[in-house]
Design a protein around this motif. Structure first.
Motif, PDB file in Angstrom:
ATOM      1  N   GLN B 650      20.083 -63.416   9.998  1.00 32.30           N
ATOM      2  CA  GLN B 650      20.944 -62.412   9.341  1.00 32.30           C
ATOM      3  C   GLN B 650      20.851 -61.087  10.099  1.00 32.30           C
ATOM      4  O   GLN B 650      21.857 -60.429  10.380  1.00 32.30           O
ATOM      5  N   SER B 651      19.617 -60.694  10.396  1.00 32.70           N
ATOM      6  CA  SER B 651      19.361 -59.417  11.047  1.00 32.70           C
ATOM      7  C   SER B 651      19.935 -59.385  12.459  1.00 32.70           C
ATOM      8  O   SER B 651      20.559 -58.396  12.877  1.00 32.70           O
ATOM      9  N   ALA B 654      23.619 -59.038  12.319  1.00 32.87           N
ATOM     10  CA  ALA B 654      24.018 -57.657  12.016  1.00 32.87           C
ATOM     11  C   ALA B 654      24.004 -56.802  13.281  1.00 32.87           C
ATOM     12  O   ALA B 654      24.950 -56.049  13.552  1.00 32.87           O
ATOM     13  N   LEU B 655      22.946 -56.922  14.059  1.00 33.46           N
ATOM     14  CA  LEU B 655      22.851 -56.118  15.280  1.00 33.46           C
ATOM     15  C   LEU B 655      23.872 -56.591  16.319  1.00 33.46           C
ATOM     16  O   LEU B 655      24.434 -55.791  17.077  1.00 33.46           O
ATOM     17  N   ILE B 682      26.204 -47.055  13.516  1.00 32.25           N
ATOM     18  CA  ILE B 682      25.637 -48.406  13.488  1.00 32.25           C
ATOM     19  C   ILE B 682      26.264 -49.140  12.311  1.00 32.25           C
ATOM     20  O   ILE B 682      26.874 -48.519  11.440  1.00 32.25           O
ATOM     21  N   LEU B 683      26.120 -50.445  12.289  1.00 28.60           N
ATOM     22  CA  LEU B 683      26.826 -51.266  11.307  1.00 28.60           C
ATOM     23  C   LEU B 683      26.554 -50.782   9.880  1.00 28.60           C
ATOM     24  O   LEU B 683      25.407 -50.774   9.442  1.00 28.60           O
ATOM     25  N   PRO B 684      27.616 -50.396   9.154  1.00 30.88           N
ATOM     26  CA  PRO B 684      27.423 -50.054   7.739  1.00 30.88           C
ATOM     27  C   PRO B 684      27.566 -51.315   6.877  1.00 30.88           C
ATOM     28  O   PRO B 684      28.082 -52.331   7.351  1.00 30.88           O
ATOM     29  N   PRO B 685      27.114 -51.254   5.620  1.00 28.63           N
ATOM     30  CA  PRO B 685      27.152 -52.456   4.777  1.00 28.63           C
ATOM     31  C   PRO B 685      28.553 -53.045   4.630  1.00 28.63           C
ATOM     32  O   PRO B 685      28.699 -54.266   4.534  1.00 28.63           O
ATOM     33  N   THR B 686      29.579 -52.194   4.633  1.00 31.96           N
ATOM     34  CA  THR B 686      30.943 -52.704   4.424  1.00 31.96           C
ATOM     35  C   THR B 686      31.417 -53.598   5.560  1.00 31.96           C
ATOM     36  O   THR B 686      32.382 -54.330   5.401  1.00 31.96           O
ATOM     37  N   MET B 688      29.418 -55.797   7.219  1.00 38.20           N
ATOM     38  CA  MET B 688      28.498 -56.935   7.392  1.00 38.20           C
ATOM     39  C   MET B 688      29.192 -58.234   6.993  1.00 38.20           C
ATOM     40  O   MET B 688      29.708 -58.340   5.889  1.00 38.20           O
ATOM     41  N   PRO B 689      29.233 -59.211   7.883  1.00 36.19           N
ATOM     42  CA  PRO B 689      29.839 -60.490   7.506  1.00 36.19           C
ATOM     43  C   PRO B 689      28.914 -61.321   6.622  1.00 36.19           C
ATOM     44  O   PRO B 689      27.714 -61.063   6.543  1.00 36.19           O
ATOM     45  N   LYS B 690      29.492 -62.331   5.993  1.00 32.02           N
ATOM     46  CA  LYS B 690      28.647 -63.356   5.379  1.00 32.02           C
ATOM     47  C   LYS B 690      28.024 -64.156   6.525  1.00 32.02           C
ATOM     48  O   LYS B 690      28.669 -64.394   7.543  1.00 32.02           O
ATOM     49  N   VAL B 691      26.770 -64.557   6.336  1.00 37.11           N
ATOM     50  CA  VAL B 691      26.071 -65.284   7.407  1.00 37.11           C
ATOM     51  C   VAL B 691      25.576 -66.613   6.857  1.00 37.11           C
ATOM     52  O   VAL B 691      24.964 -66.654   5.781  1.00 37.11           O
TER      53      VAL B 691
END
Lengths: 148, 744
Positions: B650-651, B654-655, B682-686, B688-691
């Motif tokens: 997941q992490s 995100a990166l 940097i990636l904001p929560p909005t 973030m894809p489903k993983v």
């Protein structure tokens, strides 16, 4: 300057414009509230001021004198906060953990205001940054805490 | 990063005159398996007795306490990757003790902990795979000694005894003794020469989603990071660096006024910086920012100094324009002969910018000189012995006089290696010396963006020859960059730096004639390791160009991968696994349930001993790419904790998404333009894809976990965009691209 932090009154000899973050960390010695950016971008410094999520790195102490400030150290004394922490542990949200104090505070403030938030309301309230990318786990934990 | 030969080149262009011999100076420990001793001082001190075989001496690692909990001294630093928990599972499995009964801290410097080919660092996704066997043996040996101690106590044969978690049991008589009561006697016994390990089929902790040890503390503000260090009577310090690396403070115009500011203790000149010490950090920071400093530029050509005319734009143009095909890193077949036979030639150039680490904990260091002449240092680090050596040099002490504390890290991603000019600890030492006080120095976020060791800028140039049947017959990839391994561990004149070409080289596809070359161009920035290192950009280059080859040959990119992996069952089944995880390969474009047009892209990578296949699904709206879902199949051979692996994937995703879409350090006039997250999003929560993760244990040699999930993400996104609108995104980040409309 008098500050009420976690139910305790403190007399502080500091400048009126000192950000609340540094009063909490360096003067009161409560290090659970984190410094991340200093410009209200990341939310690692989030505390509750009268129950509302507040980015303490840009909040001068004079603006919150007389208000009830809650930091992460007292979060489990709060019924909603306790539920949030339990959900955070259940979902195993944390990785490096540095942003999680602020995330837990933001989630607690949300659930105090909206006990059963929609996914859109969660997205609107949970804006703190997490470089480890625990965002999916954070949203899952907020949903779980709302059900608890 | 699997080629470890560079470790034996230490030191080369060493940042602070590191001596490899010195790394071994702090040798054998004197710990006992038994009663806990207050951990006020590291106990792995120098000893005259012989050579230590790292990872073997139980007392250096384990302290069984009277309550049968265990203090484990970890060779590796915890920074979110879950190593403290994983080590507790591995040792607990063999020791027969629940992982939850472990308390873990990072071990002090010492020969016992040099687990990676005789050196010690936390990185390269090496921690579990480098120590797995040793930690199992350690746990099993400790259990053996506890059994022996109980046998002596009860005067029975050892083989009549067994254990339950935390207890030695004599089944015949029903007697039990907790480990805590046996530890002292056990510590006087000799460790067994050989010891049987538990059968894999009987594992209770290894391979199970055991809860992390640190989640409650991290959810309640109790976890302590370096920045949280509190020492009675300490001063707080802040710095202002020369805006361009290499400048030195000349005049401080308003020094007297700054000294008079509330709470200010003192003003200091440091190499390349000025500092203020005060009675809290905000005062120090406010004062140092108010200091009006005239910076003296270094003479032109000064080694390590940033040229005043350096810009990202001009350096990228310079890299792109380098001619030739570079030093050979890999060759198969005879590309020179094969290219003329091709029916079609495809060429493309790809680029990647410098990147910041952006870990949320700003760097800090607390330095204290003790009355006995030793120096104590609390600093975020991924390599305690390296920091000890460097700190000793700065302080003018022998290395064994430097006590290094390695607190948990508030994110690292490669940030906390020993990079010259990128770590605050030398400044903290100098300030502690100058003031005669304990000093905690914290870099502001702005100073961190100024002095981070960035991912190298990189370019790759490709040429492929496609046969009449649409299959690639020849492929040439030329990497143009400087690798971080070469920068910090020294270059070899006749060998390509693996960190410069990893992700271009050692790809599994059976293209019969292929060559990878490297053109080394010095990067004027201070470069460092960034999560998944060379793979983070090179797999993007390669796997995105792969789809260009597929298109040129009129082939589906997924099907072409399968065909070229026909001879590699491990890769082929992994690719099929990620397709199955995503509900079957479906490139698109297709209309999603919400009415948006979407498409999918696929990519593969072989980073850090693991194999990964990735699929991403994207849409485009309002000139922006949305990544909806990412599916990752990962084969690390064998595993320790599936829940932590999923979290790490997941992490890494995100990166990967963040770097693909958003991130770029831009230098103008030798200075990075962004100094905080507002300028370096940097990636904001909005976003973030489903993983979705599938872990495959193929039984191959154990690979890494922390980094491998990343490299497949940017190319899977780029390939999905190409499927959606026909546009080839060849330059990172995609935020800079003007996106073409979606094909209907």
């Amino acid at each position: 300057m008098e500050l009420t932090v976690n139910g305790k009154k403190h007399q502080l000899d500091v400048e009126a414009d000192m950000p609340l973050l540094w009063a909490i960390r360096d003067v009161l010695g409560l290090t659970g509230t984190k410094y991340g950016c200093g410009v209200a971008q990341c939310g690692a410094c989030t505390v509750l001021v009268d129950g509302v999520a507040t980015r303490s790195c840009v909040t001068p102490v004079e603006a919150v004198a007389g208000q009830a400030i809650t930091t992460i150290e007292a979060i489990e004394a709060d019924a909603v906060g306790r539920k949030v922490v339990d959900a955070w542990v259940n979902v195993q949200v944390a990785q490096c953990g540095y942003c999680q104090s602020g995330q837990v505070m933001a989630a607690t403030a949300l659930l105090k205001q909206i006990p059963k938030p929609s996914d859109a309301q969660i997205a609107e309230a949970m804006t703190n940054l997490c470089r480890c990318g625990t965002y999916n786990a954070i949203a899952a934990a907020v949903r779980q805490a709302a059900q608890a | 990063m699997n080629d470890l030969s560079f470790l034996h080149r230490l030191p080369a262009e060493k940042p602070l005159n590191l001596s490899r011999r010195g790394l071994f100076a702090a040798a054998a420990g004197t710990l006992v398996l038994g009663i806990a001793v207050p951990a006020s001082r590291p106990r792995a001190q120098a000893s005259a007795q012989g050579k230590v075989q790292p990872g073997t001496r139980i007392p250096a690692f384990l302290e069984i306490r009277p309550d049968s909990t265990v203090l484990l001294r970890s060779p590796f630093v915890e920074g979110g990757q879950g190593i403290y928990t994983a080590l507790s599972q591995i040792i607990g499995e063999e020791l027969d003790l629940e992982p939850a009964r472990f308390v873990v801290e990072t071990a002090p410097p010492g020969a016992d902990y040099l687990m990676i080919d005789g050196l010690r660092f936390t990185g390269g996704s090496f921690s579990v795979r480098s120590s797995y066997e040793a930690m199992r043996k350690l746990g099993a040996s400790a259990r053996h000694m506890l059994l022996e101690a109980a046998a002596a106590e009860w005067r029975v044969a050892r083989n009549t005894l067994t254990t339950r978690p935390g207890l030695v049991v004599h089944e015949a008589s029903g007697r039990t003794l907790p480990y805590g009561q046996l530890a002292s006697a056990a510590s006087k016994l000799k460790a067994p020469e050989t010891v049987a390990l538990r059968d894999k089929g009987q594992f209770r902790y290894i391979g199970k989603p055991v809860q992390r040890l640190d989640v409650r503390d991290k959810s309640t503000g109790q976890a302590k990071y370096a920045i949280d260090t509190q020492i009675e009577g300490m001063l707080f310090a802040a710095v202002q660096h020369s805006p361009r690396l290499g400048g030195e403070p000349a005049t401080l115009k308003n020094e007297a006024a700054i000294r008079a500011m509330p709470g200010v203790h003192s003003v200091h000149r440091l190499p390349g910086a000025v500092a203020v010490a005060a009675n809290n950090w905000w005062r120090a920071s406010k004062a140092v920012e108010a200091l009006e400093v005239e910076w003296k530029e270094p003479p032109a050509g000064t080694a390590g100094a940033m040229p005043a005319n350096f810009s990202s734009e001009s350096h990228l143009a310079h890299l792109v324009s380098r001619p030739g095909n570079g030093m050979e890193a890999e060759i198969h077949g005879n590309p020179a002969e094969a290219f003329p036979r091709a029916a079609k030639i495809v060429e493309a150039t790809y680029t990647a910018p410098h990147l910041a680490h952006g870990q949320l904990e700003p760097p800090s260091a607390t330095a204290r000189f003790n009355a006995d002449g030793s120096l104590e240092l609390w600093a975020p680090n991924q390599a305690p012995e390296f920091f000890q050596q460097a700190a000793a040099k700065v302080a003018g002490l022998a290395p064994e006089k430097v006590i290094i504390h390695s607190p948990i890290l508030g994110g690292f991603f490669g940030r906390h290696f020993l990079y010259a000019s990128a770590n605050p600890f030398p400044q903290a030492i100098l300030l502690a010396k100058a003031t005669g006080r304990t000093v905690k120095l914290v870099w502001s976020r702005e100073e961190e963006f100024l002095r981070d060791a960035v991912r190298p800028m990189a370019v790759a140039r490709f040429r492929a020859g496609i046969g009449a049947d649409g299959m690639p017959i020849a492929l040439e990839a030329v990497a143009i960059n400087e690798g971080a391994v070469g920068r910090w561990f020294g270059r070899q004149p006749n060998k390509v730096d693996s960190s410069a070409v990893e992700g271009l080289a050692e790809k599994p596809y059976a293209v019969p004639h292929r060559r990878v070359g490297h053109i080394l161009v010095d990067d004027p920035a201070v470069i460092g390791f960034w999560r998944s290192v060379g793979h983070s950009m090179n797999d993007f280059f390669f796997e995105t160009f792969f789809d260009e080859m597929a298109q040129a040959g009129g082939q589906d990119p997924y099907e072409l991968r399968l065909r070229l992996l026909a001879g590699s069952p491990r890769h082929r089944s992994l690719l099929e696994a990620v397709a199955a995880l995503s509900g079957g390969w479906k490139r698109g474009p297709f209309a999603a349930a919400d009415g948006s047009m979407r498409a999918r892209g696929v990519a593969m990578a072989s980073p850090f001993g693991s194999e990964v296949a990735t699929i991403a699904e994207v849409s485009i709206a309002g000139g922006e790419i949305t990544v909806h879902d990412v599916w990752v199949a990962i084969d690390p051979g064998s595993i320790v904790n599936p829940a932590i692996i999923e979290a790490q994937v997941q992490s890494a995703v995100a990166l990967g998404v963040s770097s693909a879409l958003l991130e770029e350090v831009v230098y103008v006039n030798g200075m990075p333009q962004a100094r905080n997250y507002d300028g370096y999003p940097i990636l904001p929560p909005t976003r973030m894809p489903k993983v979705h993760v599938r872990i495959i244990e193929s039984g191959a040699k154990m690979g890494g976990i922390g980094e491998p999930g990343l490299p497949g993400v940017p190319p899977a996104i780029a390939n999905a965009v190409a499927a959606l609108n026909g546009q080839r995104l060849r330059n990172l980040p995609f935020a800079k691209a003007k996106l073409d409309p979606v094909r209907g």
